[in-house]
Every structure is written in C-alpha cells, then in structure tokens.
Scaffold this motif. Sequence first.
Motif, PDB file in Angstrom:
ATOM      1  N   SER A 153      37.394  19.421  31.258  1.00  0.00           N
ATOM      2  CA  SER A 153      38.679  19.812  31.840  1.00  0.00           C
ATOM      3  C   SER A 153      39.662  18.675  31.621  1.00  0.00           C
ATOM      4  CB  SER A 153      38.542  20.102  33.338  1.00  0.00           C
ATOM      5  OG  SER A 153      37.633  21.164  33.568  1.00  0.00           O
ATOM      6  N   GLY A 154      40.921  19.045  31.439  1.00  0.00           N
ATOM      7  CA  GLY A 154      41.940  18.020  31.235  1.00  0.00           C
ATOM      8  C   GLY A 154      43.106  18.546  30.438  1.00  0.00           C
ATOM      9  N   ARG A 155      43.733  17.662  29.657  1.00  0.00           N
ATOM     10  CA  ARG A 155      44.892  18.033  28.862  1.00  0.00           C
ATOM     11  C   ARG A 155      44.484  18.994  27.750  1.00  0.00           C
ATOM     12  NH1 ARG A 155      46.377  14.030  25.939  1.00  0.00           N
ATOM     13  NH2 ARG A 155      48.536  14.741  25.590  1.00  0.00           N
ATOM     14  N   THR A 156      45.270  20.041  27.599  1.00  0.00           N
ATOM     15  CA  THR A 156      44.968  21.035  26.566  1.00  0.00           C
ATOM     16  C   THR A 156      44.952  20.405  25.183  1.00  0.00           C
ATOM     17  OG1 THR A 156      46.011  22.751  27.919  1.00  0.00           O
ATOM     18  CG2 THR A 156      45.688  23.240  25.590  1.00  0.00           C
ATOM     19  N   ALA A 157      45.828  19.455  24.934  1.00  0.00           N
ATOM     20  CA  ALA A 157      45.881  18.812  23.621  1.00  0.00           C
ATOM     21  C   ALA A 157      44.563  18.134  23.284  1.00  0.00           C
ATOM     22  CB  ALA A 157      47.024  17.796  23.586  1.00  0.00           C
ATOM     23  N   ASP A 158      43.887  17.560  24.289  1.00  0.00           N
ATOM     24  CA  ASP A 158      42.610  16.896  24.045  1.00  0.00           C
ATOM     25  C   ASP A 158      41.476  17.912  23.902  1.00  0.00           C
ATOM     26  OD1 ASP A 158      43.911  14.451  24.285  1.00  0.00           O
ATOM     27  OD2 ASP A 158      43.522  14.323  26.446  1.00  0.00           O
ATOM     28  N   LEU A 159      41.544  19.002  24.671  1.00  0.00           N
ATOM     29  CA  LEU A 159      40.459  19.973  24.658  1.00  0.00           C
ATOM     30  C   LEU A 159      40.442  20.808  23.390  1.00  0.00           C
ATOM     31  CD1 LEU A 159      40.651  21.263  28.347  1.00  0.00           C
ATOM     32  CD2 LEU A 159      39.172  19.486  27.416  1.00  0.00           C
ATOM     33  N   THR A 160      41.598  21.224  22.906  1.00  0.00           N
ATOM     34  CA  THR A 160      41.661  22.088  21.722  1.00  0.00           C
ATOM     35  C   THR A 160      42.003  21.333  20.447  1.00  0.00           C
ATOM     36  OG1 THR A 160      43.998  22.591  22.089  1.00  0.00           O
ATOM     37  CG2 THR A 160      42.391  24.020  23.147  1.00  0.00           C
ATOM     38  N   GLY A 161      42.222  20.039  20.555  1.00  0.00           N
ATOM     39  CA  GLY A 161      42.539  19.254  19.370  1.00  0.00           C
ATOM     40  C   GLY A 161      41.773  17.959  19.292  1.00  0.00           C
ATOM     41  N   GLY A 162      40.941  17.690  20.300  1.00  0.00           N
ATOM     42  CA  GLY A 162      40.171  16.462  20.340  1.00  0.00           C
ATOM     43  C   GLY A 162      38.862  16.567  19.587  1.00  0.00           C
ATOM     44  N   PRO A 163      38.076  15.498  19.596  1.00  0.00           N
ATOM     45  CA  PRO A 163      36.822  15.498  18.837  1.00  0.00           C
ATOM     46  C   PRO A 163      35.768  16.442  19.383  1.00  0.00           C
ATOM     47  CG  PRO A 163      37.009  13.520  20.197  1.00  0.00           C
ATOM     48  CD  PRO A 163      38.340  14.212  20.278  1.00  0.00           C
ATOM     49  N   GLY A 164      35.882  16.868  20.649  1.00  0.00           N
ATOM     50  CA  GLY A 164      34.866  17.739  21.230  1.00  0.00           C
ATOM     51  C   GLY A 164      35.035  19.206  20.923  1.00  0.00           C
ATOM     52  N   SER A 165      36.076  19.577  20.198  1.00  0.00           N
ATOM     53  CA  SER A 165      36.318  20.983  19.888  1.00  0.00           C
ATOM     54  C   SER A 165      36.028  21.244  18.418  1.00  0.00           C
ATOM     55  CB  SER A 165      37.770  21.360  20.213  1.00  0.00           C
ATOM     56  OG  SER A 165      38.055  22.676  19.792  1.00  0.00           O
ATOM     57  N   ALA A 166      35.251  22.295  18.159  1.00  0.00           N
ATOM     58  CA  ALA A 166      34.953  22.649  16.771  1.00  0.00           C
ATOM     59  C   ALA A 166      36.066  23.439  16.133  1.00  0.00           C
ATOM     60  CB  ALA A 166      33.650  23.441  16.706  1.00  0.00           C
ATOM     61  N   ALA A 167      36.961  23.995  16.939  1.00  0.00           N
ATOM     62  CA  ALA A 167      38.076  24.792  16.424  1.00  0.00           C
ATOM     63  C   ALA A 167      39.384  24.226  16.945  1.00  0.00           C
ATOM     64  CB  ALA A 167      37.935  26.254  16.836  1.00  0.00           C
ATOM     65  N   ARG A 168      40.414  24.342  16.152  1.00  0.00           N
ATOM     66  CA  ARG A 168      41.750  23.919  16.533  1.00  0.00           C
ATOM     67  C   ARG A 168      42.565  25.149  16.917  1.00  0.00           C
ATOM     68  NH1 ARG A 168      39.660  19.799  17.123  1.00  0.00           N
ATOM     69  NH2 ARG A 168      39.810  17.917  15.837  1.00  0.00           N
ATOM     70  N   LEU A 169      43.069  25.149  18.146  1.00  0.00           N
ATOM     71  CA  LEU A 169      43.935  26.235  18.604  1.00  0.00           C
ATOM     72  C   LEU A 169      45.378  25.868  18.296  1.00  0.00           C
ATOM     73  CD1 LEU A 169      44.437  28.884  20.168  1.00  0.00           C
ATOM     74  CD2 LEU A 169      44.540  27.493  22.254  1.00  0.00           C
ATOM     75  N   TRP A 170      46.079  26.831  17.675  1.00  0.00           N
ATOM     76  CA  TRP A 170      47.493  26.646  17.349  1.00  0.00           C
ATOM     77  C   TRP A 170      48.316  27.547  18.261  1.00  0.00           C
ATOM     78  CZ3 TRP A 170      49.412  24.322  12.477  1.00  0.00           C
ATOM     79  CH2 TRP A 170      48.405  23.675  11.761  1.00  0.00           C
ATOM     80  N   LEU A 171      49.298  26.968  18.937  1.00  0.00           N
ATOM     81  CA  LEU A 171      50.281  27.721  19.710  1.00  0.00           C
ATOM     82  C   LEU A 171      51.666  27.290  19.275  1.00  0.00           C
ATOM     83  CD1 LEU A 171      48.882  27.740  23.381  1.00  0.00           C
ATOM     84  CD2 LEU A 171      48.834  29.599  21.726  1.00  0.00           C
ATOM     85  N   LYS A 172      52.568  28.250  19.162  1.00  0.00           N
ATOM     86  CA  LYS A 172      53.941  27.998  18.707  1.00  0.00           C
ATOM     87  C   LYS A 172      54.009  27.635  17.225  1.00  0.00           C
ATOM     88  CE  LYS A 172      56.290  28.704  22.492  1.00  0.00           C
ATOM     89  NZ  LYS A 172      57.334  29.741  22.579  1.00  0.00           N
ATOM     90  N   ALA A 173      52.913  27.774  16.520  1.00  0.00           N
ATOM     91  CA  ALA A 173      52.881  27.559  15.070  1.00  0.00           C
ATOM     92  C   ALA A 173      51.591  28.172  14.543  1.00  0.00           C
ATOM     93  CB  ALA A 173      52.961  26.080  14.713  1.00  0.00           C
ATOM     94  N   LEU A 174      51.527  28.387  13.239  1.00  0.00           N
ATOM     95  CA  LEU A 174      50.356  28.982  12.616  1.00  0.00           C
ATOM     96  C   LEU A 174      49.792  28.039  11.562  1.00  0.00           C
ATOM     97  CD1 LEU A 174      51.592  32.657  12.188  1.00  0.00           C
ATOM     98  CD2 LEU A 174      49.833  31.848  13.764  1.00  0.00           C
ATOM     99  N   PRO A 175      48.477  28.056  11.334  1.00  0.00           N
ATOM    100  CA  PRO A 175      47.916  27.236  10.263  1.00  0.00           C
ATOM    101  C   PRO A 175      48.601  27.529   8.937  1.00  0.00           C
ATOM    102  CG  PRO A 175      46.169  28.180  11.622  1.00  0.00           C
ATOM    103  CD  PRO A 175      47.450  28.815  12.071  1.00  0.00           C
ATOM    104  N   GLY A 176      48.893  26.478   8.225  1.00  0.00           N
ATOM    105  CA  GLY A 176      49.606  26.619   6.962  1.00  0.00           C
ATOM    106  C   GLY A 176      51.102  26.468   7.079  1.00  0.00           C
ATOM    107  N   ASP A 177      51.617  26.389   8.326  1.00  0.00           N
ATOM    108  CA  ASP A 177      53.061  26.241   8.525  1.00  0.00           C
ATOM    109  C   ASP A 177      53.480  24.790   8.727  1.00  0.00           C
ATOM    110  OD1 ASP A 177      53.234  28.947   8.352  1.00  0.00           O
ATOM    111  OD2 ASP A 177      53.439  29.314  10.506  1.00  0.00           O
ATOM    112  N   GLY A 178      52.598  23.872   8.414  1.00  0.00           N
ATOM    113  CA  GLY A 178      52.911  22.457   8.618  1.00  0.00           C
ATOM    114  C   GLY A 178      51.947  21.827   9.595  1.00  0.00           C
TER     115      GLY A 178
END
Length: 789
Positions: free
Chosen positions: A742-767
């Motif tokens: 539990s904690g900051r969403t940026a760490d949970l969905t973009g940190g080393p412990g997540s196997a997948a990267r969640l994108w919000l407000k942008a899509l993969p391939g858009d930068g």
Amino acid sequence: MARVLLSIALLLTLAAPGRAADAPKVVITSARVGLPAVAPDAAPVARFAAWAPVYVDLQVLEAIPEPVELVVESPDADGVTTRLAVLLDLTGVTAGTTVAARDLPRFAYVRPAAAAADTTVTVRVKGVPISEPFRVSTLRPKDPLTYVVLGLGSRLPGFDLPRPAAAEGEAPPANAPLRGGRVEVAAVTDLPLLPDHWVGYDAADVVVLTTASGDLFGRLFSPAGDRKREALLEWVRRGGRLVVSAGEKAPLLGAHPAARAILPAGPKAEPVRTTNRLPLYWSARETSQTSTMAGNLATLGAGFPVANLEPTRPGRVLIPPPARQADDKDIVAAQSGFGLGRVTLIAFDLDRPPFTEFASRAEFWDWVLREGGASRASVGSEGKPRPPAAGPTDDEDELAVALRTHVDTFDGVPVVSFGWVAVLIAFYLVLIGPVEYYVLKRVLGRVELTWLTFPLIVVTVSLLAYWSAAAVKGHDLRVNSVEVIDVFPEAGGGRVYGTSWYSVFSPRIDAYAVGVSPAEKWAAPGADGDPVLGWVGGPRGGRASLLRRRYEVRTGPGEVGDGFAGMPIQVWSTKAFSGNWAAPLDPAAPVVEAKLEHPPGDPAKAIGTFLTRMPFPELTDAVAFYAGQAYPLGTLVPDQEVRLVLDRGQPATQFLQERGGLADLLPRPPGADRGVKAGEAPVRDAAKGLPLWGVLFHEAALRNDEGVIPRNASLRRLDQSWRLSPEHRGEVIVVARAPVASGRTADLTGGPGSAARLWLKALPGDGLRPALPGVGRAETYVRVYLPVK
C-alpha cells in the motif's frame, strides 16, 4: 409546454445514433456477433464479457477512394457505450459489389454485456458515417457458465453427451439441449472465417481441430494461414485448450514446424496403420462407480486409419490410461502444455466413421471435454437446466464476483449506507416542505419569499452535501490492483504472462486514457506485451446511457483492445477493468534460473536448484507442486539459491482443499445449490489480500462432495489444476505471493514490485508514461513453471 417538448427533442437528438451525412455509400446487409453455431438457424454463440468476432456483410454502392472504418458500438456492464473501430481497405472494390465477411481483410471484435441488444455497426470515413447504423438484434450473450465447444475443420458430426435417464415409462427426450443448455457447440470450417486475433476464441472453452473433413488443417499450417494460425496458437499460449484429432492425415502433423512445436506427440516413421478394431479405455468421471470406461472402435471391410504416435514433448499419455500402459504401448491420446494452455492429440478421426457411429461416442465426448478442457466445468450443475430466454447471471461465477468486490474496496473510503441516504433525503424533503412553509407562513407571514428561500435551501444543501462527501471520500485518486504473473523460463529466454485487475476511484468527473504494458525487468527490451484490456462488471448492467457517454477501445494494426481512450468516471465513483499481456523474457537478465533434472533411473522424481531474480523484496507462502504432490517452501528471497527437496509431500488436492482458502473466498460454501446451508458472505480484511489459490487451481481446490460445482466460470483460463496430475512430471510449479503493498500509486504501478505498468491519462506508445498521483493497494501472485530435464 413548448419548452418541455423542445427539451425532449434535444435529448432524443443527442441520444440518436449517427446518421450518414449524405446518401449512404455502403449498406450493411448483415452483422453477426459470435462464433457460428452448429445448430441450424441458431444465433451465433457469444458469452457475456467474452470477446466475440463480428462478421459483417457489406454492399458497396459507390466506389470509395480511401480506407474506411468499421465501427462497432456496444454498452459495457455499466451502460457506457464502447466504440471499437478497425480500418478496412475497400479502395479496389467497385460500385455494386457485395463484400462478404470472409472477404474482409480483418474482423472487428466486441465484448457483449447484458444489454448487448444495443450493439450497432457503422461504416465511416474520417469519422463521418457513410452507412446507416445496423443494429445487431440477434445478439443474446450466454451466461459465463456456458461451456462452449468450437469445432474447426468440421461441424463435429455425431457430437453428443450422456443424457440423464428418462423417468420410468417415458421416452428419452429427443434433441434436448446438451446438459440442460449449458453446453453450446459452434463450428468454423472455412479458413477466411477463422478469427484473425486470439481474442476471437475468448468464448471457447475447448477447440476441437479435426483433419479428416475438408482441407482447413492443411491450409491453416500453410503460408496462407500464417495470421490465422498465430491467432489460434496465441490463444492456446494464454490459457486456451486445443484438441487435435488426426488419423488418415497424421503425416501432416510432422510436416510443419508450428505443428511439431505444439503437439505432445508426432507420427512415427510409419505414420498410419489400418485396423478393423481399436480397443479404447478412458478415465471415467470422478463421481462414477468405476475408474475406467471401455469400448471397441470397430468397422467392417477395409478398416480405418489410426496414427502411430510417439512422444515429442514433455507431457502425459491419456489413452491407454496409466494402469494399462504396461500392456498396451500404442499411444491413442497424449497431452502436453503449451504456455498456459494445453494441447491434446487423439490418434483417430473424430469427424468420420467409425467414431461417428460409435455406440459410446457420447461418453467419449464427455471424456474429451473433461480431459481436453475443464474437468468439472462441462458438467457443472447438470440437473439444473438453463431457461432459453434467461439473461446472463453470476451463477457459478462467484470467484469473479469476489474479485470484483475486492478490487472495488478502497481503504479509507467508507461506503455510505442506504439508511443514511434515506434519512438525509427525508430530512431534505421535510426542510423544503413543512419547515419552509411554517417559517414563511407562521413566522414571517410572507409566503412569496419562497422564490428566494427555496433556491437558497437547494444551493445550501447541495454545497453541504458536496463538502461532506469530499470530507468523507477524500480528494485522492486511488488505484487497486491484483496481478497474476505466470513465468515459463527456458534456455535462451522463455515467456511471461500477466493477468491484472484494476479499479480506479476518481475524486472528480474525468475521462481517462488507460493502458497496460509489461515492466522493464520482466520482458525483453522493446516488447510491448500485446496487451488486451477489457471492462469488468456484473451481468446485470443497464442499457446504454441516454446521453451516450462513450469511450474508445483502441485497435491498431494486428491489435485489439490494447487501450481505452476517454473512459469516463463520475465523481467519487469507481471503474474496474482487466489487462492481459504476454511477452518474451529478457534472455540477458532472466527473472528465474533453474537446474532441475530427473535422478538417474527414477523419472518420477526431480532434483536440483533454482533461484529467482524477481524484483520483489520477498515472496511468501511459496509452495512447489510436482507430480500431484505439494511441498511448502516458505519464503523466497531474490538471488538466493533454493535446493528442491521433494520429500514428505502432501497430495496437492488435499493441500489446496485444506489451505487454499476457497471457502473464505466464496460468498457461499460449495454445495449451496444442492441443499447445503449457505453461510453469510465472508468478511475479509482487504489489507491482508485476496487468497487466490482457489482461482489458480480451482478444480483441484474443490472437494468431491455431492453438489460441489465449479465457481470460476469466467476465470477458467487461469485454472491450472490439470498440471497437478501424478503423471505430469515434466515441470515443477512454484507458486508464491508478494506481500500486499500500500502507498503511492506511482510506486505501486510503476515501481520495481509491479510486473505491469499501468498508464492513466496516456497510452503506451504515446511517449513517456506520466507519473500517477494518489494512493492505492497492490497484490501479486506468481506461478513459475520450472522445466525438469
């Protein structure tokens, strides 16, 4: 009155589907959603919340000098319209030409919800309709519990299943629905009509690929079938179940590298033998009084062809069963894994005599569905017929309900009970009614002031309600996630598969772009994971919204549903969705390394070591499963070698039934449908996470008591119970969970412990992926399939 009529006209205008700006240039003559049914004049087979192909026939009235979009609009489970568009090149089609679905360069796909009758198809150019919208009125999605058998190459002649005995003095019902309507049969016999993306097989529980009828098998494994073949194989990799039957055309099995790569066995030097009699022995149901069933496949005259098979990949022999393999060495049926899925090969033709005239073919087809598909799901609540006109329900899908409820439960966001809402509404009505009247009439004596006091009360109460809700609900964006990661390490690489469920709590009215991609340390550089996103919801959703809220389901070349654009979420509301992705592992930095082998002279054992380099601080509750036994391992730490000592194990089914937590996961105990008293819904502490053992190995976690039926209808793809067979000795499966974070969403969905990267407000391939604000909770289960040499 005029203002009221004007308002109604405006609403109807906003709600009306788009019309062609000028005279239509294309006429949609037919649109069918789902897999073609075998039954004559039956509607195509589509299942609730499962992707389905859209077959469209067009008539081109005018030549079109530029590519067009085939647009499919359909509501999701929340009644919000989804829009999926695929690009079609019709520039070479002359005016007056009819273009059938089989001639289109690609198909569109849709996930039907309960209100699927609102599905429409339109042809557009640069957003401008050039056809009238075509409403798909025949779309009636089946229950998630429906078991779908898809035949490829033939219409599975003679397909049947054991039927319940008729009452004394009554004749058996003729042409009654299979298993009370829970089993549906579909078929595709023409290569161009095969799905061109793996999601097109999403509704199928088992695909039966026959080779005797027609030439589909040969064309599928030829250069002309490359795209269709890869779609089928990717579906198997991601958890699909494929059954291949080959007698006369057994030489084709070894003629193509792709066929050799997936099949558990291949033809010998003499690929086919001819016989007049083939004794068959196959395993009976677990509830049967006998463990084995038998029958003779026989014919008169010249005989029939049977493939001479030998194992080519690690797997197991199904026929003859283990008890008879010492006396009978000829392989009649074999099975092996292919990614998350499995492939079963049968050495005779299921679509021609003598099998189509076999007296026990119904019992044998029952075995095919159990061993080639889901063992207990094809039977389910066999004595409980499904009403033909009934809409989708959550029956036998309680695991999905528990999962949806869990990801939608946010720490620190209380749910206001209906009782409090009713009290506040009553207080508001009393305030603007009797209280206001009394003050103005009795105290002030000026009733005309209601023109000031009434709007003042409304504004004040609205502001107080907003500030109170803001104080209770908060101002933070919140994201919950549950991930299941399946890792298949191999020499020189391997593959990783990810299945994720997300729920987003929005503190304001907003529209979100949503995407998922594999994390850097989990996938090879440059791999995008071929993600597929889907909405998550129950089958009781309403019809499409009157004001036509909508969002785009992004679809590019060779991709379907790889992101959402403009997904609306109301203030202090949630939206749940799922992600499915697969990618090759980075051979330069593998997340798992293993050195396992069979001891000399003892193929029933496995010895060796493995270590993980997964970016988790630790993995807890680790268990190794091998040859039907469970061996607890405790906690795994990165870069720490683990020596497997597979001794003093416990039967895997016993371990899962005692320690898998299935009863804690389900809102009612297994067996509640057959008179077992259902308890109250379990109260779970969200911070401790969801016990997913009952999802990962669901059928193995079920007891064999009367009335116990599967509860994983929409999650069957994840069930790997079949790998827990004592004869399955080619791999060790290590299962563990990461600590709930539990904690900051940026760490949970973009940190080393997540196997997948969640994108919000942008899509993969858009930068660059934007940093996510807010807080959340993340849970991860990992299954690692270690090969034993």
